[in-house]
Design a protein around this motif. Structure first.
Motif, PDB file in Angstrom:
ATOM      1  N   GLY A  20       0.810  -1.210   0.000  1.00  0.00           N
ATOM      2  CA  GLY A  20       0.000   0.000   0.000  1.00  0.00           C
ATOM      3  C   GLY A  20       0.844   1.260   0.000  1.00  0.00           C
ATOM      4  N   TRP A  21       1.939   1.239   0.750  1.00  0.00           N
ATOM      5  CA  TRP A  21       2.852   2.381   0.779  1.00  0.00           C
ATOM      6  C   TRP A  21       3.696   2.433  -0.481  1.00  0.00           C
ATOM      7  CZ3 TRP A  21       3.682   6.912   2.770  1.00  0.00           C
ATOM      8  CH2 TRP A  21       4.956   7.472   2.777  1.00  0.00           C
ATOM      9  N   ARG A  22       4.216   1.301  -0.903  1.00  0.00           N
ATOM     10  CA  ARG A  22       5.081   1.229  -2.083  1.00  0.00           C
ATOM     11  C   ARG A  22       4.334   1.677  -3.338  1.00  0.00           C
ATOM     12  NH1 ARG A  22       5.853  -3.692  -1.612  1.00  0.00           N
ATOM     13  NH2 ARG A  22       7.464  -3.454  -0.025  1.00  0.00           N
ATOM     14  N   ASN A  23       3.066   1.339  -3.411  1.00  0.00           N
ATOM     15  CA  ASN A  23       2.265   1.640  -4.604  1.00  0.00           C
ATOM     16  C   ASN A  23       1.257   2.762  -4.342  1.00  0.00           C
ATOM     17  OD1 ASN A  23       3.476  -0.564  -6.019  1.00  0.00           O
ATOM     18  ND2 ASN A  23       2.088  -1.969  -4.972  1.00  0.00           N
ATOM     19  N   ARG A  24       1.585   3.654  -3.414  1.00  0.00           N
ATOM     20  CA  ARG A  24       0.690   4.775  -3.127  1.00  0.00           C
ATOM     21  C   ARG A  24       0.594   5.687  -4.351  1.00  0.00           C
ATOM     22  NH1 ARG A  24       5.616   5.517  -1.002  1.00  0.00           N
ATOM     23  NH2 ARG A  24       6.620   7.554  -0.923  1.00  0.00           N
ATOM     24  N   GLY A  25      -0.389   6.558  -4.326  1.00  0.00           N
ATOM     25  CA  GLY A  25      -0.640   7.415  -5.466  1.00  0.00           C
ATOM     26  C   GLY A  25       0.576   8.211  -5.891  1.00  0.00           C
ATOM     27  N   ALA A  26       0.854   8.214  -7.192  1.00  0.00           N
ATOM     28  CA  ALA A  26       2.015   8.931  -7.720  1.00  0.00           C
ATOM     29  C   ALA A  26       1.664   9.547  -9.070  1.00  0.00           C
ATOM     30  CB  ALA A  26       3.206   7.987  -7.873  1.00  0.00           C
ATOM     31  N   GLY A  27       2.310  10.651  -9.376  1.00  0.00           N
ATOM     32  CA  GLY A  27       2.027  11.366 -10.613  1.00  0.00           C
ATOM     33  C   GLY A  27       0.849  12.309 -10.432  1.00  0.00           C
ATOM     34  N   PHE A  28       0.508  13.042 -11.470  1.00  0.00           N
ATOM     35  CA  PHE A  28      -0.576  14.013 -11.371  1.00  0.00           C
ATOM     36  C   PHE A  28      -1.934  13.343 -11.172  1.00  0.00           C
ATOM     37  CE2 PHE A  28       2.189  16.852 -14.226  1.00  0.00           C
ATOM     38  CZ  PHE A  28       2.778  17.445 -13.137  1.00  0.00           C
ATOM     39  N   ILE A  29      -2.117  12.183 -11.774  1.00  0.00           N
ATOM     40  CA  ILE A  29      -3.406  11.507 -11.678  1.00  0.00           C
ATOM     41  C   ILE A  29      -3.470  10.623 -10.442  1.00  0.00           C
ATOM     42  CG2 ILE A  29      -3.068   9.311 -12.898  1.00  0.00           C
ATOM     43  CD1 ILE A  29      -5.783  11.882 -13.786  1.00  0.00           C
ATOM     44  N   GLN A  30      -2.360  10.576  -9.667  1.00  0.00           N
ATOM     45  CA  GLN A  30      -2.289   9.768  -8.458  1.00  0.00           C
ATOM     46  C   GLN A  30      -2.510   8.281  -8.772  1.00  0.00           C
ATOM     47  OE1 GLN A  30      -1.644  11.171  -4.962  1.00  0.00           O
ATOM     48  NE2 GLN A  30      -0.706  12.388  -6.573  1.00  0.00           N
ATOM     49  N   LEU A  31      -1.679   7.763  -9.670  1.00  0.00           N
ATOM     50  CA  LEU A  31      -1.738   6.359 -10.059  1.00  0.00           C
ATOM     51  C   LEU A  31      -1.438   5.488  -8.840  1.00  0.00           C
ATOM     52  CD1 LEU A  31      -2.236   5.062 -12.864  1.00  0.00           C
ATOM     53  CD2 LEU A  31       0.230   4.716 -13.013  1.00  0.00           C
ATOM     54  N   THR A  32      -2.343   4.563  -8.524  1.00  0.00           N
ATOM     55  CA  THR A  32      -2.296   3.842  -7.254  1.00  0.00           C
ATOM     56  C   THR A  32      -2.436   2.344  -7.452  1.00  0.00           C
ATOM     57  OG1 THR A  32      -3.410   5.750  -6.242  1.00  0.00           O
ATOM     58  CG2 THR A  32      -3.322   3.723  -4.950  1.00  0.00           C
ATOM     59  N   GLY A  33      -1.708   1.572  -6.656  1.00  0.00           N
ATOM     60  CA  GLY A  33      -1.898   0.130  -6.608  1.00  0.00           C
ATOM     61  C   GLY A  33      -0.941  -0.643  -7.487  1.00  0.00           C
ATOM     62  N   GLU A  34      -0.671  -1.884  -7.089  1.00  0.00           N
ATOM     63  CA  GLU A  34       0.241  -2.758  -7.824  1.00  0.00           C
ATOM     64  C   GLU A  34      -0.193  -2.950  -9.267  1.00  0.00           C
ATOM     65  OE1 GLU A  34       3.058  -5.408  -9.142  1.00  0.00           O
ATOM     66  OE2 GLU A  34       3.124  -4.157  -7.335  1.00  0.00           O
ATOM     67  N   ARG A  35      -1.466  -3.146  -9.486  1.00  0.00           N
ATOM     68  CA  ARG A  35      -1.953  -3.408 -10.840  1.00  0.00           C
ATOM     69  C   ARG A  35      -1.657  -2.241 -11.768  1.00  0.00           C
ATOM     70  NH1 ARG A  35      -6.844  -4.408  -9.359  1.00  0.00           N
ATOM     71  NH2 ARG A  35      -6.370  -6.559  -8.784  1.00  0.00           N
ATOM     72  N   ASN A  36      -1.953  -1.029 -11.316  1.00  0.00           N
ATOM     73  CA  ASN A  36      -1.712   0.154 -12.151  1.00  0.00           C
ATOM     74  C   ASN A  36      -0.225   0.436 -12.322  1.00  0.00           C
ATOM     75  OD1 ASN A  36      -4.304   1.008 -12.908  1.00  0.00           O
ATOM     76  ND2 ASN A  36      -4.640   2.014 -10.948  1.00  0.00           N
ATOM     77  N   HIS A  37       0.549   0.336 -11.253  1.00  0.00           N
ATOM     78  CA  HIS A  37       1.984   0.610 -11.339  1.00  0.00           C
ATOM     79  C   HIS A  37       2.677  -0.392 -12.266  1.00  0.00           C
ATOM     80  CE1 HIS A  37       2.936   3.534  -7.842  1.00  0.00           C
ATOM     81  NE2 HIS A  37       1.668   3.678  -8.204  1.00  0.00           N
ATOM     82  N   ALA A  38       2.307  -1.659 -12.164  1.00  0.00           N
ATOM     83  CA  ALA A  38       2.932  -2.682 -13.011  1.00  0.00           C
ATOM     84  C   ALA A  38       2.557  -2.489 -14.478  1.00  0.00           C
ATOM     85  CB  ALA A  38       2.522  -4.071 -12.540  1.00  0.00           C
ATOM     86  N   ALA A  39       1.293  -2.163 -14.741  1.00  0.00           N
ATOM     87  CA  ALA A  39       0.859  -1.953 -16.123  1.00  0.00           C
ATOM     88  C   ALA A  39       1.532  -0.726 -16.729  1.00  0.00           C
ATOM     89  CB  ALA A  39      -0.662  -1.807 -16.171  1.00  0.00           C
ATOM     90  N   CYS A  40       1.685   0.317 -15.939  1.00  0.00           N
ATOM     91  CA  CYS A  40       2.357   1.527 -16.413  1.00  0.00           C
ATOM     92  C   CYS A  40       3.819   1.232 -16.733  1.00  0.00           C
ATOM     93  CB  CYS A  40       2.229   2.621 -15.355  1.00  0.00           C
ATOM     94  SG  CYS A  40       2.943   4.218 -15.820  1.00  0.00           S
ATOM     95  N   ALA A  41       4.490   0.518 -15.855  1.00  0.00           N
ATOM     96  CA  ALA A  41       5.894   0.161 -16.094  1.00  0.00           C
ATOM     97  C   ALA A  41       6.031  -0.647 -17.370  1.00  0.00           C
ATOM     98  CB  ALA A  41       6.431  -0.629 -14.897  1.00  0.00           C
ATOM     99  N   LYS A  42       5.138  -1.587 -17.576  1.00  0.00           N
ATOM    100  CA  LYS A  42       5.192  -2.427 -18.774  1.00  0.00           C
ATOM    101  C   LYS A  42       5.002  -1.593 -20.035  1.00  0.00           C
ATOM    102  CE  LYS A  42       3.080  -6.487 -20.922  1.00  0.00           C
ATOM    103  NZ  LYS A  42       2.045  -7.560 -20.763  1.00  0.00           N
ATOM    104  N   TYR A  43       4.042  -0.689 -20.017  1.00  0.00           N
ATOM    105  CA  TYR A  43       3.762   0.128 -21.198  1.00  0.00           C
ATOM    106  C   TYR A  43       4.965   0.974 -21.594  1.00  0.00           C
ATOM    107  CZ  TYR A  43       1.671   3.482 -24.367  1.00  0.00           C
ATOM    108  OH  TYR A  43       1.413   4.254 -25.466  1.00  0.00           O
TER     109      TYR A  43
END
Length: 228
Positions: free
Chosen positions: A135-158
Motif C-alpha cells: 500500500g505504501w510502495r504503490n501509493r498514489g504517484a504522478g498528477f493523476i495519483q496512479l495507485t496500486g500494484e496493478r496500475n503501477h505494473a501496467a504503467c511500467a510495462k507500457y
C-alpha cells in the motif's frame, strides 16, 4: 521509444501548451506552470489529447488531483478522525478508533504514513496484505495519483520501465505527465469530453464524486480559456 520521440518532435508544432496558458487555464502557480507545461504538452501529444475540450478536461482533472500541480505523491498525513472518515466505508472497516489513534497525526505524534497507506490499500488494486507494505510502495504517484500494484505494473510495462523504477519515475515532471496521459488513454476518459461536465471523469478516477464542485469549477475555467 518511438512514441516518446514522436511526441517530442510534435511538441511545439502541434499543441504548445505555454506556461502562461497553463497558468491561466487552471490557476496553478507560475513556478509550477514553468516546470510542467512542456511535459504536459508532450503527454497530450503522445496520447492524442488535442482538441480544446480534451485538453481542458485532462488539465482540469490532473490539476485537481495534484493540487494544481503542486503534488506528485499521495499524502497520508491524516488525523485519527480523518482516517476513519476517509478509509472506512459501509462495506469495509480498515481503521478502528484505536488504530486510527495509534497511526494518525495527533498532538503527541506524527502520522505513521507508511503504516496508514499499507492498511488503507491492503488487499486492493493488486496489492498484498498489510505486512507486504504494498500500500505504501504503490501509493498514489504522478498528477493523476496512479495507485496500486496493478496500475503501477501496467504503467511500467507500457513504458518499458523496470517495475522497481516506475514509482520514482512517476514523481518526475515527464513521468507525472506521461503516466497521467497513459491512464487517461487506457481508461478512455476522452469519451466524456463533449459534455462539459466533470462528474463522469470523477467517477472513473476516484470511484465517486469526491471534490466534484472543485473539479467542475476547474473544467469550466479551462474550457473558457482553451476554447476562446
Amino acid at each position: 521509444n518511438r512514441r516518446y520521440d514522436r511526441a517530442r518532435q510534435l511538441h511545439e508544432a502541434e499543441i504548445s501548451m505555454t506556461p502562461e496558458t497553463l497558468r491561466e487555464a487552471v490557476g496553478c502557480s507560475a513556478g509550477n506552470a514553468i516546470l510542467y507545461a512542456a511535459s504536459l504538452t508532450t503527454a497530450m501529444v503522445e496520447f492524442g489529447i488535442e482538441t480544446p475540450e480534451e485538453q481542458a478536461t485532462f488539465l482540469s482533472e490532473t490539476a485537481h488531483e495534484s493540487m494544481l500541480f503542486s503534488r506528485v505523491e499521495e499524502n497520508f498525513n491524516y488525523t485519527p478522525g480523518a482516517l476513519l472518515a476517509t478509509f472506512n466505508t459501509r462495506k469495509a472497516t480498515r481503521f478502528t478508533p484505536a488504530t486510527a489513534q495509534q497511526y494518525g497525526r495527533t498532538s503527541d505524534h506524527a502520522a505513521n504514513q507508511p503504516m496508514i497507506a499499507s492498511i488503507a490499500y491492503a488487499n486492493r488494486m493488486g496489492n498484498g496484505n498489510i505486512e507486504s507494505g504494498d500500500g505504501w510502495r504503490n501509493r498514489g504517484a504522478g498528477f493523476i495519483q496512479l495507485t496500486g500494484e496493478r496500475n503501477h505494473a501496467a504503467c511500467a510495462k507500457y513504458f518499458g520501465l523496470a517495475r522497481s523504477d516506475v514509482a520514482a519515475w512517476l514523481r518526475t515532471p515527464m513521468g507525472a505527465s506521461r503516466g497521467s496521459g497513459w491512464f487517461w488513454k487506457v481508461t478512455d476518459l476522452d469519451r466524456f469530453d463533449d459534455d462539459d461536465d466533470a462528474r463522469s471523469e470523477a467517477l472513473v478516477i476516484n470511484g465517486g464524486e469526491k471534490g466534484l464542485a472543485e473539479r467542475q469549477a476547474l473544467l469550466t475555467r479551462a474550457l473558457g480559456v482553451l476554447k476562446a
